[in-house]
Design a protein around this motif. Structure first.
Motif, mmCIF file in Angstrom:
data_model
loop_
_atom_site.group_PDB
_atom_site.id
_atom_site.type_symbol
_atom_site.label_atom_id
_atom_site.label_comp_id
_atom_site.label_asym_id
_atom_site.label_seq_id
_atom_site.Cartn_x
_atom_site.Cartn_y
_atom_site.Cartn_z
ATOM 1 N N ARG A 64 0.826 -1.196 -0.178
ATOM 2 C CA ARG A 64 -0.025 0.036 -0.077
ATOM 3 C C ARG A 64 0.751 1.336 -0.068
ATOM 4 O O ARG A 64 0.643 2.081 -0.872
ATOM 5 C CB ARG A 64 -1.012 -0.124 1.115
ATOM 6 N N ASP A 65 2.008 1.256 0.773
ATOM 7 C CA ASP A 65 2.840 2.436 1.027
ATOM 8 C C ASP A 65 3.771 2.395 -0.094
ATOM 9 O O ASP A 65 4.486 3.730 -0.380
ATOM 10 C CB ASP A 65 3.397 2.548 2.332
ATOM 11 N N GLY A 66 3.846 1.389 -1.064
ATOM 12 C CA GLY A 66 4.946 1.580 -2.218
ATOM 13 C C GLY A 66 6.126 0.938 -1.877
ATOM 14 O O GLY A 66 7.016 1.137 -2.537
ATOM 15 N N THR A 67 6.415 0.818 -0.673
ATOM 16 C CA THR A 67 7.797 0.304 -0.058
ATOM 17 C C THR A 67 8.194 -1.166 -0.582
ATOM 18 O O THR A 67 9.309 -1.474 -0.685
ATOM 19 C CB THR A 67 8.233 0.500 1.246
ATOM 20 N N GLN A 68 6.887 -1.853 -1.222
ATOM 21 C CA GLN A 68 7.159 -3.091 -1.720
ATOM 22 C C GLN A 68 6.674 -3.106 -3.120
ATOM 23 O O GLN A 68 5.633 -2.654 -3.250
ATOM 24 C CB GLN A 68 6.855 -4.179 -1.025
ATOM 25 N N ALA A 69 7.601 -3.401 -4.087
ATOM 26 C CA ALA A 69 6.720 -3.296 -5.534
ATOM 27 C C ALA A 69 5.960 -4.521 -5.968
ATOM 28 O O ALA A 69 5.943 -5.328 -5.170
ATOM 29 C CB ALA A 69 8.141 -3.491 -6.526
ATOM 30 N N SER A 70 5.024 -4.226 -6.718
ATOM 31 C CA SER A 70 4.031 -5.210 -7.124
ATOM 32 C C SER A 70 3.324 -4.823 -8.428
ATOM 33 O O SER A 70 3.703 -3.754 -9.056
ATOM 34 C CB SER A 70 2.887 -5.088 -5.985
ATOM 35 N N THR A 71 2.699 -5.890 -8.993
ATOM 36 C CA THR A 71 2.002 -5.552 -10.020
ATOM 37 C C THR A 71 0.644 -4.935 -9.999
ATOM 38 O O THR A 71 0.277 -3.664 -10.214
ATOM 39 C CB THR A 71 2.016 -6.876 -10.897
ATOM 40 N N VAL A 72 -0.081 -5.890 -9.163
ATOM 41 C CA VAL A 72 -1.400 -5.483 -8.895
ATOM 42 C C VAL A 72 -1.964 -5.068 -7.318
ATOM 43 O O VAL A 72 -2.743 -4.382 -6.959
ATOM 44 C CB VAL A 72 -2.304 -6.358 -9.441
ATOM 45 N N MET A 73 -1.081 -5.863 -6.406
ATOM 46 C CA MET A 73 -1.395 -5.553 -5.193
ATOM 47 C C MET A 73 -1.270 -4.078 -4.406
ATOM 48 O O MET A 73 -2.074 -3.794 -3.581
ATOM 49 C CB MET A 73 -0.432 -6.444 -4.127
ATOM 50 N N GLY A 74 -0.605 -3.309 -4.897
ATOM 51 C CA GLY A 74 -0.228 -1.983 -4.590
ATOM 52 C C GLY A 74 -1.702 -1.344 -4.724
ATOM 53 O O GLY A 74 -2.163 -0.489 -3.829
ATOM 54 N N ARG A 75 -2.107 -1.512 -5.917
ATOM 55 C CA ARG A 75 -3.316 -1.061 -6.435
ATOM 56 C C ARG A 75 -4.591 -1.159 -5.515
ATOM 57 O O ARG A 75 -5.586 -0.471 -5.295
ATOM 58 C CB ARG A 75 -3.608 -1.187 -7.869
ATOM 59 N N ILE A 76 -4.401 -2.572 -5.002
ATOM 60 C CA ILE A 76 -5.594 -2.964 -4.334
ATOM 61 C C ILE A 76 -5.380 -2.610 -2.905
ATOM 62 O O ILE A 76 -6.270 -2.145 -2.222
ATOM 63 C CB ILE A 76 -5.888 -4.548 -4.394
ATOM 64 N N ALA A 77 -4.186 -2.667 -2.422
ATOM 65 C CA ALA A 77 -4.037 -2.402 -0.970
ATOM 66 C C ALA A 77 -4.305 -1.051 -0.496
ATOM 67 O O ALA A 77 -4.824 -0.702 0.379
ATOM 68 C CB ALA A 77 -2.580 -2.697 -0.540
ATOM 69 N N LYS A 78 -4.224 -0.106 -1.615
ATOM 70 C CA LYS A 78 -4.518 1.265 -1.352
ATOM 71 C C LYS A 78 -6.007 1.470 -0.896
ATOM 72 O O LYS A 78 -6.529 2.523 -0.556
ATOM 73 C CB LYS A 78 -4.152 2.104 -2.398
ATOM 74 N N GLY A 79 -7.017 0.439 -1.425
ATOM 75 C CA GLY A 79 -8.148 0.675 -0.894
ATOM 76 C C GLY A 79 -8.727 -0.095 0.356
ATOM 77 O O GLY A 79 -9.988 -0.185 0.777
ATOM 78 N N LEU A 80 -7.625 -0.324 1.285
ATOM 79 C CA LEU A 80 -7.932 -0.896 2.468
ATOM 80 C C LEU A 80 -7.221 -0.247 3.672
ATOM 81 O O LEU A 80 -6.077 0.158 3.533
ATOM 82 C CB LEU A 80 -7.119 -2.346 2.683
#
Lengths: 97, 431
Positions: free
Chosen positions: A65-81
């Motif tokens: 969510r915070d972008g400190t770990q790279a991802s393809t899709v999880m970052g986009r989803i975690a930002k909604g939690l």
């Protein structure tokens, strides 16, 4: 009374309906299965999540969510939690058998 | 499974202690819950997910799913079959696990009437099913004749392939039989319709096939709108893979503002007419405007839009109580008409139905969607979103969440994830 006894009591008094309505955060956890597989067990390159320790799941989700770990899709989803949702759904996924 | 769970709730404590089948108690709320029956109409993504999760949340609930087909060919990944990189068997799902593993009853019959007053469903064979709550997941129907000359009979010659199965195979066969140098044309409708990125994934995977086997051919998309889902990523992918925007481009996209809206079809001559022009094709694919499935309209669950207005928490119809509508047929705010959406809605609807049968107030939850598209077997892109219900009771996107793959994203990894996603969501539904 143990859970097993509760269920056993239910069988004696059958039909005795026991139901668990998932909380909103647990419903979100069920949405994880869409990509991570039936009950959190993946069939391919997307990792399985079933039974992973809650603190690890929580840490990864927050890092995505915070972008400190790279991802393809999880970052986009975690930002909604929010934090509470992440904590509860992580605890729930950790208990999956 | 239930034995491992916390938070046991009794669906009907009083009923549990009463004598089973005691007629005198049948009229009370608690004894009604004791034998609570949920009928699900439609065995697609939404219906099957709802059935499985109802039984997971309330293992003693009587769940009956009614669906005419004995197997389900999924729309997701059917474009890969059209493009020739997957066979139809690999996207054909069965209902066995729903029966044997999850204890739902599956009846292969067509629902011809839902009596919302008496709460009885009637099928084509004359069978009747009483329900306490009904979940309809009827999917879509084509709006025949909204494009002149395009009706059900015409679709046997010029496929829409927007319901997977025979239509998918017909389009695939026509592509295989087309000569090198032929022109493939796809007519795309205005919003809303099932699977917003679908037509553009289809165009991509047909182009992938043409590039390999019929490289002198062209593909033209005639669109009834000026913008589409994941557009910048598709355009970039078409440039990367198919020479888009060059004189030799395999793909040409014609937006509505450049006379892209198809108004008529001549299936015998394989021509499409727009406002100002006529286009000759060798293989035609017409994706017509759509509406909620027939049973939803027959039951009066639709409004003037042709889709079903529902409560965003419970998915209960705003027109008929005790009937819930999920999936493509529902009006779901910002959620697209996708398999992931239908699955996310079905889980929340199942939870709400159990709450309501217990006499509790269902809690509002968030929803999710992720849609992958392939532009070639090794080039994947995605769009994702998390949704919440806003103050007006409408499903809205959460600001800052979701979005499309970054332009510099790993396309090959997303192509792998697209394939994983299919296997995993199908296991979540059908296994």
């Amino acid at each position: 009374m143990s859970k097993l006894n509760l269920v056993f009591l239910g069988l004696i008094l059958s039909p005795y309906v026991v139901a668990e309505v998932p909380t909103p955060a647990k419903l979100l956890a069920y949405n994880c299965f869409n990509c991570h597989g039936d009950n959190g067990v993946s069939k391919g390159g997307v990792p399985s999540i079933k039974g992973l320790p809650a603190n690890i799941l929580e840490l990864h989700l927050k890092n995505y969510r915070d972008g400190t770990q790279a991802s393809t899709v999880m970052g986009r989803i975690a930002k909604g939690l929010n934090d509470d949702e992440i904590k509860e759904l992580s605890s729930f996924i950790a208990t999956l058998k | 499974m239930a034995m491992h769970r916390r938070d046991f709730l009794k669906l009907s404590a009083l009923a549990g202690l009463s004598v089973s089948g005691c007629g005198a108690l049948r009229e009370t709320t608690s004894s009604q819950n004791l034998n609570a029956r949920v009928v699900i109409v439609g065995g697609g993504i939404g219906g099957v997910t709802a059935a499985k999760y109802l039984r997971r949340f309330a293992p003693n609930l009587q769940v009956t799913l009614i669906e005419p087909s004995t197997e389900y060919v999924t729309c997701p990944v059917s474009n890969w079959v059209i493009g020739g990189t997957r066979d139809i068997k690999s996207i054909t799902q069965k209902y066995d696990a729903l029966r044997t593993r999850h204890g739902a009853k599956v009846v292969h019959d067509l629902v011809t009437q839902i009596d919302v007053e008496a709460k009885v469903v009637t099928t084509k064979s004359g069978a009747k099913f009483n329900y306490d709550r009904l979940i309809a997941s009827p999917g879509i129907e084509m709006k025949w004749d909204s494009i002149e000359g395009y009706n059900e009979a015409a679709s046997e010659i010029v496929p829409h392939a927007w319901k997977a199965g025979a239509q998918t195979l017909l389009l695939r066969k026509q592509l295989e039989e087309m000569k090198d140098g032929g022109v493939v044309m796809i007519a795309v409708p205005a919003n809303p319709f099932r699977c917003p990125p679908g037509p553009y994934e289809r165009a991509s995977l047909i182009a992938n096939y043409l590039k390999q086997y019929k490289p002198k051919s062209k593909l033209i998309i005639l669109d009834a709108k000026d913008n589409f889902s994941k557009q910048p990523l598709f355009i970039q992918g078409w440039k990367d893979l198919y020479g888009y925007d060059t004189p030799n481009s395999l793909i040409k996209w014609v937006p509505a503002s450049e006379d892209g809206k198809v108004t008529a079809v001549d299936v015998k001559r394989k021509t499409l007419r727009t406002e100002f022009a006529s286009h000759q094709a060798d293989v035609l694919n017409v994706i017509p405007p759509q509406q909620a499935g027939l049973i939803a309209r027959q039951t009066g669950l639709t409004n003037e839009s042709g889709w079903c207005p529902v409560d965003a928490v419970t998915w209960e119809s705003k027109i008929h109580p005790n009937v819930h509508v999920i999936g493509d047929a529902s009006i779901a705010g910002k959620m697209p008409k996708s398999a992931f959406s239908a699955n996310s809605q079905a889980k929340a609807c199942a939870a709400a139905v159990v709450s309501l049968l217990q006499g509790d107030d269902p809690a509002a939850s968030k929803y999710m969607n992720t849609c992958y598209s392939l532009l070639s077997p090794k080039y994947g892109i995605s769009v994702a979103m998390v949704y919440q219900i806003n103050d007006d009771g409408v499903i809205d996107e959460i600001a800052g969440a979701g979005g499309v793959s970054p332009a510099t994203g790993n396309k090959q990894l997303e192509a792998t994830f697209a394939e994983n996603w299919y296997d995993n969501i199908m296991a979540d539904i059908f296994a």
